[in-house]
Design a protein around this motif. Structure first.
Motif, short mmCIF file in Angstrom:
data_model
loop_
_atom_site.label_atom_id
_atom_site.label_comp_id
_atom_site.label_asym_id
_atom_site.label_seq_id
_atom_site.Cartn_x
_atom_site.Cartn_y
_atom_site.Cartn_z
N GLU A 299 0.73 -0.73 0.19
CA GLU A 299 -0.06 -0.35 -0.15
C GLU A 299 0.78 1.36 0.11
O GLU A 299 0.51 2.54 -0.81
CB GLU A 299 -1.19 0.13 0.94
N ASN A 302 2.11 1.96 -3.14
CA ASN A 302 0.89 2.40 -4.20
C ASN A 302 0.54 4.50 -3.67
O ASN A 302 0.98 4.85 -4.70
CB ASN A 302 -0.45 1.46 -3.98
N THR A 303 0.79 4.43 -2.73
CA THR A 303 0.48 5.85 -1.99
C THR A 303 2.14 6.50 -2.54
O THR A 303 1.26 7.68 -3.16
CB THR A 303 0.81 5.72 -1.04
N GLU A 306 1.20 7.70 -6.36
CA GLU A 306 0.31 8.24 -6.57
C GLU A 306 0.71 9.52 -5.98
O GLU A 306 0.11 10.49 -7.09
CB GLU A 306 -0.51 7.60 -5.51
N ALA A 307 1.62 9.89 -5.30
CA ALA A 307 2.26 11.20 -5.03
C ALA A 307 2.95 11.68 -5.83
O ALA A 307 2.92 13.17 -5.90
CB ALA A 307 3.12 10.77 -2.76
#
Length: 525
Positions: A299, A302-303, A306-307
């Motif tokens: 996770e 993924n964060t 995305e950031a």
């Protein structure tokens, strides 16, 4: 005569004859039947043969027609390909002919230029010879004039030069100081005004929040009994957690809290989320810890991605390598001088883009360089060297433009800036780092910088007092008016500024303010 009257022999002969006749008739009937069947079979065979011959003839005609169609199609295809090839060859021939004509024209031009250069070279040779002759005559005349002046003045050339320099030195120094002061004032008025306009415009148009991160994270517990479950039997749970996350778990007397300590902010965030989920779930054992940590790591990755993508989208820059996007996202969990590097990179990108637009540079390149200027900080614990050079090397490795690579490398003065883009990124970085509240400095460093400023200013002669003000952004120096003239004050300010640049490291700029005043005192009695 009746049958009873016949003898047995006659009866036997009669029966035999009857049998023979019956057999003969049967053979005759069978022969007739067989012959009929043979005739029928012969007719059927002849019919089949005729039909087979007709079918073979039909198949032969169809095959012949198909063969003719194939030949016609192949011939047409061959003609089409031959026509295409002829057209290509003709086009190539035309291009070759055009190139030959172009080369011939160039060759003619070069020949003309070569002839012109040869002609000019001959003319220059003659001019150089004439100039050399004139120079020889001038030297003879100058020597004669020098000897005449020495005889008239009664001094040698060296003595006259020394005497003249002594008389003119003071006047030249005064005039030079005035000229330098005038030029500096004019340049400062224009440059400072424009720079302040650009910087103020950039600062006013951007406002961002700064998130302060620390090297420890506190996780709150529902009760103190949870500490024993976190430790586990003989410490197996806490050992498994620390081995999987790489973060130290500190369990002390603090009520209802455990402390996660580590210098890697990404791992610390993984440990925090994993610890909170394990506490909420209640099932704490090595297998469950491994499962939760793996899920949280996925996770977080993924964060991070995305950031990075969100930052690139906000800045309007595209085509950045996925690895650079991931490094930008990792900066979300990285701090420098208590300033969040992700937010700092966004600030620098905004400010650099605004300043680039004001002075007519490429705004997208400025934003791209500002966004990527600190990506080396995401890897400084893995790679040795200054973070600016690491950032530049990463950008070059993943296909960034050399202008952007140079701007990234020069933003921290590890290499001298050579382009306006590098200066803009350096200025934007200094503004973001130096604005109030962006970074926290220790009291010792702050006091030491002020002391160093005052020490450097006091090292020059003629200084009466000096004060470092504006949090070390300005130093005011009061000089002795009997020792330092107005012209010397300009030179003194310049020399102090240069010495500060050589000996100190500081963000932004420091204003050196030299004050010389005249006081008249009188008493009324």
């Amino acid at each position: 005569m009746t049958l009873d009257m016949l003898s047995p022999e006659l009866l036997g002969v009669g029966m035999a004859l009857a049998i023979l006749v019956s057999v003969g008739v049967g053979f005759l009937l069978v022969w007739l039947l067989v012959r009929r069947r043979l005739d029928q079979a012969r007719g059927t065979g002849e019919q089949l043969v005729r039909e087979a011959r007709e079918e073979a003839e039909r198949v032969r005609r169809e095959a012949l027609v198909q063969a003719r169609d194939v030949v016609v199609h192949a011939k047409a295809e061959f003609e089409r390909e031959a026509r295409d090839k002829r057209q290509e060859v003709q086009a190539l021939e035309r291009r070759v002919q055009q190139r030959e004509e172009h080369l011939e024209k160039k060759l003619e031009g070069l020949e003309r230029r070569e002839a012109e250069a040869t002609r000019r070279e001959k003319g220059l040779g003659a001019q150089e010879k004439a100039v050399a002759e004139q120079e020889g005559r001038y030297r003879e005349l100058l020597q004669e004039a020098r000897l005449a002046l020495e005889r008239a003045a009664g001094l040698s050339a060296a003595e006259a030069r020394r005497h003249l320099l002594q008389e003119v030195e003071g006047e030249i120094r005064l005039e030079t100081a005035k000229l330098v002061k005038q030029i500096e004032e004019e340049a400062r008025e224009q440059a400072d005004r424009k720079a302040k306009e650009i910087i103020c415009e950039a600062i006013q148009r951007y406002a961002g929040e700064v998130v302060s991160e620390r090297t420890v994270t506190v996780v709150h517990l529902p009760n103190d009994e949870m500490k024993g479950r976190i430790i586990g039997r003989e410490g197996r749970n806490i050992r498994a957690f620390e081995a999987l996350t790489g973060i130290d778990v500190i369990i002390d007397d603090t009520p209802e809290a455990v402390v996660l300590s580590g210098f890697d902010p990404v791992r610390r965030e993984v440990a925090r989320l994993a610890m909170e989920r394990l506490i909420a779930d209640g099932r704490i054992h090595p297998a469950r810890i491994e499962e939760v940590v793996a899920k949280v790591q996925e996770e977080i990755e993924n964060t991070i991605r995305e950031a990075g993508e969100q930052a690139a989208f906000e800045m309007g820059v595209h085509g950045i390598h996925p690895e650079l996007i991931r490094l930008v996202g990792r900066l979300k969990y990285r701090t420098s001088f208590s300033q969040n590097v992700y937010q700092h990179s966004l600030e620098v990108a905004y400010l650099a883009g605004i300043m680039a637009g004001e002075i007519g540079l490429n705004v997208k390149q400025a934003k791209r360089a500002g966004l990527l200027h600190d990506i080396g900080k995401a890897m400084t614990h893995e790679t040795e060297g200054p973070h600016a050079l690491i950032s530049a090397e990463l950008a070059r490795k993943h296909g960034e433009n050399e202008k952007i690579v140079h701007a990234i490398a020069a933003h921290n003065e590890d290499v001298p800036p050579e382009t306006p883009l590098a200066v803009v990124v350096h200025a934007a970085d200094a503004i973001s780092a130096a604005r109030p509240g962006a970074r926290r400095q220790t009291l010792e460093n702050y006091v030491k910088r002020l002391q160093d400023l005052e020490r450097i200013a006091s090292s020059f002669p003629g200084i009466e007092k000096c004060f470092a003000i504006q949090a070390g952004r300005e130093i005011r120096i009061i000089v002795e008016r009997q020792t330092v003239s107005d012209e010397d004050a300009a030179w003194l300010a310049r020399e102090i500024a240069r010495k500060i640049e050589r000996e100190l490291t500081y963000p932004g700029q420091i204003k050196v303010h030299v004050i010389r005043e005249t006081r008249a005192v009188e008493y009324a009695r």
